[in-house]
Design an enzyme around this catalytic site. Sequence first.
Site, short mmCIF file in Angstrom:
data_model
loop_
_atom_site.label_atom_id
_atom_site.label_comp_id
_atom_site.label_asym_id
_atom_site.label_seq_id
_atom_site.Cartn_x
_atom_site.Cartn_y
_atom_site.Cartn_z
N ILE A 109 3.99 49.64 -36.35
CA ILE A 109 4.95 49.55 -37.43
C ILE A 109 4.34 48.92 -38.68
CG2 ILE A 109 5.85 47.30 -36.69
CD1 ILE A 109 8.67 48.41 -37.50
N CYS B 268 1.54 46.54 -37.95
CA CYS B 268 0.54 47.25 -37.16
C CYS B 268 0.23 46.57 -35.83
CB CYS B 268 -0.73 47.48 -37.97
SG CYS B 268 -0.43 48.49 -39.43
#
Length: 259
Positions: free
Chosen positions: A82, A216
């Site tokens: 994400i 991430c």
Amino acid sequence: MRPATVEVVRLGLLPYGQALRLQRTYAERCRAGGGASHALLLCQHPPVYTTGFRQKGRPPPGLERLRDLGAEVHAADRGGLITFHGPGQLVCYPVLHLASFKKSIRWYVSQLERTVVAACAGLGVEASASPHTGVWVGDHKICAIGRKTRACREADRHWTGAGRTASPFPFSGSPGSGPGLWPLLSGVRCSGYVTWHGLALNCNTELTWFDHIVPCGLEGKGVTSLSAELRRDVGVDEATPHLLHAFARHFDCRLTGDN
């Protein structure tokens, strides 16, 4: 081989879903043209959290909470976990047929790294590539690069090697560490040697959006912007020429359509 011609397309502020559809259109055009129709799509997005292939089957908690913040949430067909995109980020989506450059996703990602290093240098930020993949300022990551490949099998075989990590999606970052870290996020996709997705450079974006996620997927890192690094306002309009100049140089291509 003559330098490839790459069309620069400035899209302004564009919702993420619409940008994704445009990338698919340009990718199909590029694939059908056998590399005759390369494009570099530049835009900013309204606030949006995006998840990548590594997130599949294990969505991050609190997606509704993220929507309650006023952001969209999208599943993206790219590598990684994400991250956030929003106003004040220079988002760059290269749609290139690597047959016109070099049929290697490893080479492609390396050129993206060199492009970002040069663009940062032009703005006065000292950055470098790293054995851990990406672009860094000192010991802190400022550029994360992931990739998803299909026909680019050569890259999948040889990506793990000297100077690379074992993970095919080596992202890093986490919220709230303040200036000095990570102004660039990215995810890359390559299918049939046609690339899309790309990178997002934090220029003067509101960094508190990152406080609600672990960007991430790795703990212990942070986010910053060019503005935070240089302690002055650096907008997308100022950063764009540096990125374009570096891209043309490191990809040995001619840019057109950029007014």
